[in-house]
Motif scaffolding. Structure first.
Motif, PDB file in Angstrom:
ATOM      1  N   GLY A   1       0.994  -1.023  -0.119  1.00  0.00           N
ATOM      2  CA  GLY A   1      -0.160   0.436   0.026  1.00  0.00           C
ATOM      3  C   GLY A   1       0.605   1.575  -0.258  1.00  0.00           C
ATOM      4  O   GLY A   1       2.104   0.869   0.092  1.00  0.00           O
ATOM      5  N   SER A   2       0.249   2.266   0.623  1.00  0.00           N
ATOM      6  CA  SER A   2       1.539   3.456   0.553  1.00  0.00           C
ATOM      7  C   SER A   2       2.131   3.011   2.274  1.00  0.00           C
ATOM      8  O   SER A   2       2.468   2.032   2.464  1.00  0.00           O
ATOM      9  CB  SER A   2       0.578   4.785   1.353  1.00  0.00           C
ATOM     10  OG  SER A   2       0.105   4.391   2.574  1.00  0.00           O
TER      11      SER A   2
ATOM     12  N   SER B   1      -1.732   1.038  -4.709  1.00  0.00           N
ATOM     13  CA  SER B   1      -2.953   2.012  -4.078  1.00  0.00           C
ATOM     14  C   SER B   1      -3.672   1.075  -2.813  1.00  0.00           C
ATOM     15  O   SER B   1      -3.796   1.967  -2.056  1.00  0.00           O
ATOM     16  CB  SER B   1      -3.526   2.452  -5.404  1.00  0.00           C
ATOM     17  OG  SER B   1      -2.937   3.408  -6.251  1.00  0.00           O
ATOM     18  N   GLY B   2      -3.786  -0.472  -3.430  1.00  0.00           N
ATOM     19  CA  GLY B   2      -3.960  -0.902  -1.508  1.00  0.00           C
ATOM     20  C   GLY B   2      -4.101  -1.867  -1.958  1.00  0.00           C
ATOM     21  O   GLY B   2      -3.734  -2.937  -3.355  1.00  0.00           O
TER      22      GLY B   2
ATOM     23  N   ASP C   1      -8.648   7.535   1.071  1.00  0.00           N
ATOM     24  CA  ASP C   1      -8.312   7.188   0.433  1.00  0.00           C
ATOM     25  C   ASP C   1      -8.171   7.451  -1.249  1.00  0.00           C
ATOM     26  O   ASP C   1      -9.469   7.319  -1.953  1.00  0.00           O
ATOM     27  CB  ASP C   1      -7.701   5.850   1.306  1.00  0.00           C
ATOM     28  CG  ASP C   1      -5.890   5.267   1.094  1.00  0.00           C
ATOM     29  OD1 ASP C   1      -5.492   5.022  -0.113  1.00  0.00           O
ATOM     30  OD2 ASP C   1      -6.350   4.899   1.858  1.00  0.00           O
TER      31      ASP C   1
ATOM     32  N   SER D   1      -7.769   0.918  -3.017  1.00  0.00           N
ATOM     33  CA  SER D   1      -6.961   1.106  -1.745  1.00  0.00           C
ATOM     34  C   SER D   1      -8.535   0.354  -1.150  1.00  0.00           C
ATOM     35  O   SER D   1      -9.832  -0.055  -1.643  1.00  0.00           O
ATOM     36  CB  SER D   1      -7.286   2.424  -0.880  1.00  0.00           C
ATOM     37  OG  SER D   1      -8.505   2.909  -0.945  1.00  0.00           O
TER      38      SER D   1
ATOM     39  N   LYS E   1      -4.194   9.343  -1.442  1.00  0.00           N
ATOM     40  CA  LYS E   1      -3.662   8.522  -0.543  1.00  0.00           C
ATOM     41  C   LYS E   1      -3.509   9.309   0.485  1.00  0.00           C
ATOM     42  O   LYS E   1      -3.446  10.288   0.603  1.00  0.00           O
ATOM     43  CB  LYS E   1      -2.482   7.744  -1.439  1.00  0.00           C
ATOM     44  CG  LYS E   1      -1.005   9.540  -1.633  1.00  0.00           C
ATOM     45  CD  LYS E   1      -0.095   8.337  -2.142  1.00  0.00           C
ATOM     46  CE  LYS E   1       0.508   9.559  -2.961  1.00  0.00           C
ATOM     47  NZ  LYS E   1       2.269   9.311  -3.196  1.00  0.00           N
TER      48      LYS E   1
END
Length: 346
Positions: free
Chosen positions: A43-44, A86-87, A164, A168, A194
């Protein structure tokens, strides 16, 4: 070399860097070993997936093929890397399409993708997804400025709220919570950012709240807490009890006081973070990965590296998994006597 989407030169550079991290110091040895790239979508960078995946990658990598006493001994020739994304939703799509080998995914997203329901109703069933392991619980956070006047989910009405970015797992989780309270894009001012960008805007006063589904403590929330006064909003009440009853992947949870310095604890909900892959990934590779992940030296690495690393346990590796196990994982867990009822006929 088995290099996936990376060039051979780039993979050798990654191997050299990984070798350096282990103190191997012998790039020639790493170069001579046949190398296999194994990407872990996360993810981030400010979330929890990324640092945990970095620890896992360290535990399972062994580009030189050597294993000295006292070192973390991974799969010979394997170069595992944590890759930001992005998730969960993006990770699922990239895994299913063959763009990455594996990824961390929320349990709800994994099930929806495999069954072609909810968030994946339009995408259709992603039937080639397979599970490697259940990892740790991910808690829903709603972070607000302390001076925002927001003390409940209902107080988000009319506020500027980041959910988000598209792709995500946080976004789909946030929408579940908001819908439970009758809140929609028409009743709040939604931003799709994000977490790193959301934090900066919250600190600057350009945002009232943001959602994050992550194992605590999350780095971005710690950063926000160091730069402005924040609070966590409780996610509780009869609306949430009804939501949990209708969604078995959700669990009543709590973020304790002091996880974020000076921030009170709150009731919330959680989902499980799971590690998934694709059915055509080598069974021998997945089997070797699990052998490495559950070794004592990897245990020490996880315990020391992150609070949620300590929660990743072999005894809970199959809990809450709603998709089939990868053949290599099924072999590993059967050999150690850990099985699910749904795998009995496989």
């Amino acid at each position: 070399m088995k290099v996936g989407h990376w060039t051979a030169a780039a993979l050798l550079v990654a191997a050299a860097c990984t070798a350096g991290a282990w103190g191997l110091g012998a790039f020639g040895t790493a170069a001579a070993q046949e190398l296999t790239l194994f990407r872990i979508g996360t993810g981030s960078i400010g979330g929890t997936y990324y640092p945990i995946a970095g620890l896992v990658a360290q535990a399972i990598s062994n580009p030189s093929g050597n294993c000295e006493r006292g070192e973390t001994c991974g799969v010979p020739g394997l170069v595992a890397v944590a890759q930001s994304s992005s998730g969960s939703v993006t990770n699922v799509k990239d895994i299913a399409a063959g763009r990455i080998e594996s990824g961390f995914v929320q349990s709800d997203v994994a099930f929806w993708a495999y069954s072609g329901t909810e968030a994946f109703r339009d995408e259709g069933r992603q039937g080639n997804l397979r599970a490697i392991a259940n990892l740790y619980p991910e808690s829903f956070h709603i972070v607000v400025r302390r001076d925002s006047g927001i003390g409940s989910v209902a107080d988000l009405l009319g506020k500027r709220v980041a959910l988000d970015e598209v792709g995500s797992g946080t976004l789909v989780g946030a929408q579940l919570v908001l819908n439970a309270f009758g809140l929609t894009d028409d009743t709040i001012h939604v931003a799709y950012l994000k977490s790193d960008d959301a934090i900066e805007r919250l600190v600057a006063g350009d945002l009232d709240a943001f959602f994050l589904v992550a194992g605590y403590p999350a780095k971005v929330i710690q950063w926000a807490n160091e730069n402005t006064e924040i609070d966590l909003v409780p996610i509780s009440g009869p609306e949430i009890s009804t939501l949990v009853e209708g969604n078995p992947f959700l669990h009543i949870d709590e973020i304790p006081a002091g996880v974020y310095d000076g921030v009170s604890g709150v009731k919330t909900v959680s989902v499980a973070a799971q590690w998934i892959t694709r059915d055509d990934v080598s069974a021998e590779t997945v089997y070797g990965i699990l052998q490495s992940l559950w070794r004592g030296d990897a245990r020490r690495l996880l315990d020391r590296g992150h609070a949620k690393g300590r929660v990743i346990r072999l005894e809970t590796a199959l809990e809450g998994i709603g998709i089939p196990l990868h053949d290599g994982a099924l072999r590993f867990y059967r050999e150690i006597g850990l099985t699910r009822r749904s795998d009995a006929s496989r």
